[in-house]
Design an enzyme around this catalytic site. Structure first.
Site, PDB file in Angstrom:
ATOM      1  N   LYS A 285       6.612  -1.805   2.185  1.00  0.00           N
ATOM      2  CA  LYS A 285       5.300  -1.229   2.582  1.00  0.00           C
ATOM      3  C   LYS A 285       4.075  -2.250   2.608  1.00  0.00           C
ATOM      4  CE  LYS A 285       3.118   3.369   3.381  1.00  0.00           C
ATOM      5  NZ  LYS A 285       3.090   3.257   4.536  1.00  0.00           N
TER       6      LYS A 285
ATOM      7  N   GLU B  94      11.225   2.793  14.716  1.00  0.00           N
ATOM      8  CA  GLU B  94      10.319   3.927  14.286  1.00  0.00           C
ATOM      9  C   GLU B  94       9.156   3.926  14.660  1.00  0.00           C
ATOM     10  OE1 GLU B  94       9.410   3.176  10.052  1.00  0.00           O
ATOM     11  OE2 GLU B  94       9.613   0.813  10.261  1.00  0.00           O
TER      12      GLU B  94
ATOM     13  N   ARG C 277      -7.726 -20.410  -2.315  1.00  0.00           N
ATOM     14  CA  ARG C 277      -6.476 -20.060  -1.324  1.00  0.00           C
ATOM     15  C   ARG C 277      -5.663 -21.223  -1.236  1.00  0.00           C
ATOM     16  NH1 ARG C 277      -4.883 -21.422   3.749  1.00  0.00           N
ATOM     17  NH2 ARG C 277      -3.893 -19.926   4.793  1.00  0.00           N
TER      18      ARG C 277
ATOM     19  N   TYR D  97       0.927  -1.294   0.137  1.00  0.00           N
ATOM     20  CA  TYR D  97       0.090   0.099   0.078  1.00  0.00           C
ATOM     21  C   TYR D  97       0.955   1.242   0.102  1.00  0.00           C
ATOM     22  CZ  TYR D  97       0.558   1.159   4.993  1.00  0.00           C
ATOM     23  OH  TYR D  97       1.260   1.420   6.267  1.00  0.00           O
TER      24      TYR D  97
ATOM     25  N   ARG E 175       8.716   4.521  -4.416  1.00  0.00           N
ATOM     26  CA  ARG E 175       8.621   3.481  -3.301  1.00  0.00           C
ATOM     27  C   ARG E 175       7.485   2.287  -3.258  1.00  0.00           C
ATOM     28  NH1 ARG E 175       7.421   5.419   2.699  1.00  0.00           N
ATOM     29  NH2 ARG E 175       5.412   5.585   1.766  1.00  0.00           N
TER      30      ARG E 175
HETATM   31  N1  PDD Z   1       2.827   5.053   7.406  1.00  0.00           N
HETATM   32  N2  PDD Z   1       7.121   4.207   9.068  1.00  0.00           N
HETATM   33  C1  PDD Z   1       6.065   3.154   8.955  1.00  0.00           C
HETATM   34  C2  PDD Z   1       6.029   1.929   9.868  1.00  0.00           C
HETATM   35  C3  PDD Z   1       4.845   3.889   8.444  1.00  0.00           C
HETATM   36  O1  PDD Z   1       3.761   3.047   8.408  1.00  0.00           O
HETATM   37  C4  PDD Z   1       4.997   4.973   7.812  1.00  0.00           C
HETATM   38  C5  PDD Z   1       3.724   5.613   6.981  1.00  0.00           C
HETATM   39  C6  PDD Z   1       6.265   5.850   7.958  1.00  0.00           C
HETATM   40  C7  PDD Z   1       6.471   7.067   7.258  1.00  0.00           C
HETATM   41  O2  PDD Z   1       6.470   7.091   5.937  1.00  0.00           O
HETATM   42  P1  PDD Z   1       5.852   8.149   5.026  1.00  0.00           P
HETATM   43  O3  PDD Z   1       6.721   9.499   5.322  1.00  0.00           O
HETATM   44  O4  PDD Z   1       6.180   7.985   3.701  1.00  0.00           O
HETATM   45  O5  PDD Z   1       4.471   8.098   5.150  1.00  0.00           O
HETATM   46  C8  PDD Z   1       7.133   5.245   8.512  1.00  0.00           C
HETATM   47  C9  PDD Z   1       1.450   5.522   6.622  1.00  0.00           C
HETATM   48  C10 PDD Z   1       1.114   7.129   6.491  1.00  0.00           C
HETATM   49  C11 PDD Z   1       0.356   4.800   7.118  1.00  0.00           C
HETATM   50  O6  PDD Z   1       0.471   3.570   7.306  1.00  0.00           O
HETATM   51  O7  PDD Z   1      -0.996   5.391   7.178  1.00  0.00           O
END
Ligand code: PDD
Length: 288
Positions: free
Chosen positions: A151, A183, A104, A37, A56
């Site tokens: 992601k 993070e 599945r 996503y 990304r």
């Molecule tokens: N999340 N680290 C994690 C684990 C994240 O899920 C996100 C962003 C970030 C920051 O990434 P970026 O600056 O590219 O948004 C760091 C999004 C916003 C979400 O899951 O809604």
């Protein structure tokens, strides 16, 4: 009362009212979390850091051996159309790619038609109370998988960490592994030392390479600020003068409380204020 107009969403080639968009119960995103996503901010009806999010997305899909059904230019055109059709001025565009649908089976067929879903969501991003008051973060064990650079839609550890943080009266979880902060549950983590060094973990498998992070660090470098991209310890975080987080859904916000204790003097600090101004100005200037 007039009925709420249904949002227009994009699903597999069609622009549809949200209540007419249907997915297979056999979608691998649903059954296995086999998907990727992206979340892109929208400000003044324009996409923020769009090129970074598209780069990304391509990387994440490549890392799971998937293939996007459209070019990133075509995806950006869809995002712009959704923003326009839904008259979105401030909020986010959510994109989800999955490997597709079939009975599945852990093993997947190579000829699956991927699923591509995009929708908009209204959200106040710029004028939020957290910019003035700061957020409270709770330190929690990082219980995620080993490829956090992808992601992936498999977000159960983050959902549980946020649930526990919220139940304890906090706004966000900062995740800890081997005594080091990785993070935030959905954000990149930074601390600022008493001698003005900005410290954030370097990109690698342990964290998501944040797009907002990339933009903020580039701006900080242009200003000649000192940046250390390295893991930092819980002790360093607790002794920091300032802390902040970045994400597409928050831009950059200060952290004024960590695990119940104030960060620095408990107020948003000067480095945060400087980075916020730089980021917001750049975000608007480069929006598309
Ligand atoms: N999340 N680290 C994690 C684990 C994240 O899920 C996100 C962003 C970030 C920051 O990434 P970026 O600056 O590219 O948004 C760091 C999004 C916003 C979400 O899951 O809604």
């Amino acid at each position: 009362m007039p009925a709420k107009t249904a949002r227009i969403v994009y699903l597999n080639g069609a622009f549809l009212p949200e209540n007419e968009a249907h997915l297979s119960i056999f979608d691998r995103g649903f059954l296995f979390g086999d998907g990727i996503y992206e979340v892109t901010a929208v400000l003044d009806g324009k996409l923020i850091d769009s090129a970074l999010h598209m780069a990304r997305l391509e990387r994440s899909v490549g890392e799971i051996g998937g293939r996007l059904p459209l070019t990133t230019d075509e995806i950006v055109a869809i995002e712009k159309r959704l923003v326009a059709d839904n008259k979105l001025t401030e909020g986010v565009v959510y994109l989800q790619y999955t490997r597709g649908a079939e009975d599945r089976n852990f093993f997947y067929s190579d000829d699956l038609q991927p699923t591509l879903l995009l929708f908009t969501q209204v959200k106040t991003l710029e004028h939020v109370a957290a910019v003035d008051t700061g957020l409270k973060v709770k330190l929690m064990p990082d219980q995620r998988w080993a490829r956090r650079d992808i992601k992936s839609v498999g977000l159960l550890p983050q959902v549980l960490a946020k649930r526990d943080a919220k139940a304890a009266g906090f706004d966000e979880a900062w995740m800890v592994e081997d005594g080091l902060i990785t993070e935030g549950a959905s954000s990149t983590a930074y601390i600022v030392t008493h001698d003005d060094r900005i410290i954030t973990r370097g990109n690698g498998n342990a964290t998501l390479p944040g797009c907002t992070r990339l933009a903020v660090l580039e701006l900080a470098r242009e200003q000649g600020l000192t940046i250390e991209e390295r893991p930092f310890t819980v002790e360093e975080a607790k002794a920091a003068r300032e802390a902040c987080l970045t994400s597409a859904s928050n831009f950059i916000v200060p952290i004024t409380n960590m695990d119940g204790a104030p960060v620095g003097d408990g107020k948003p600090g000067p480095m945060f204020n400087r980075l916020r101004v730089l980021y917001m100005e750049n975000a608007r200037r480069t929006a598309i």
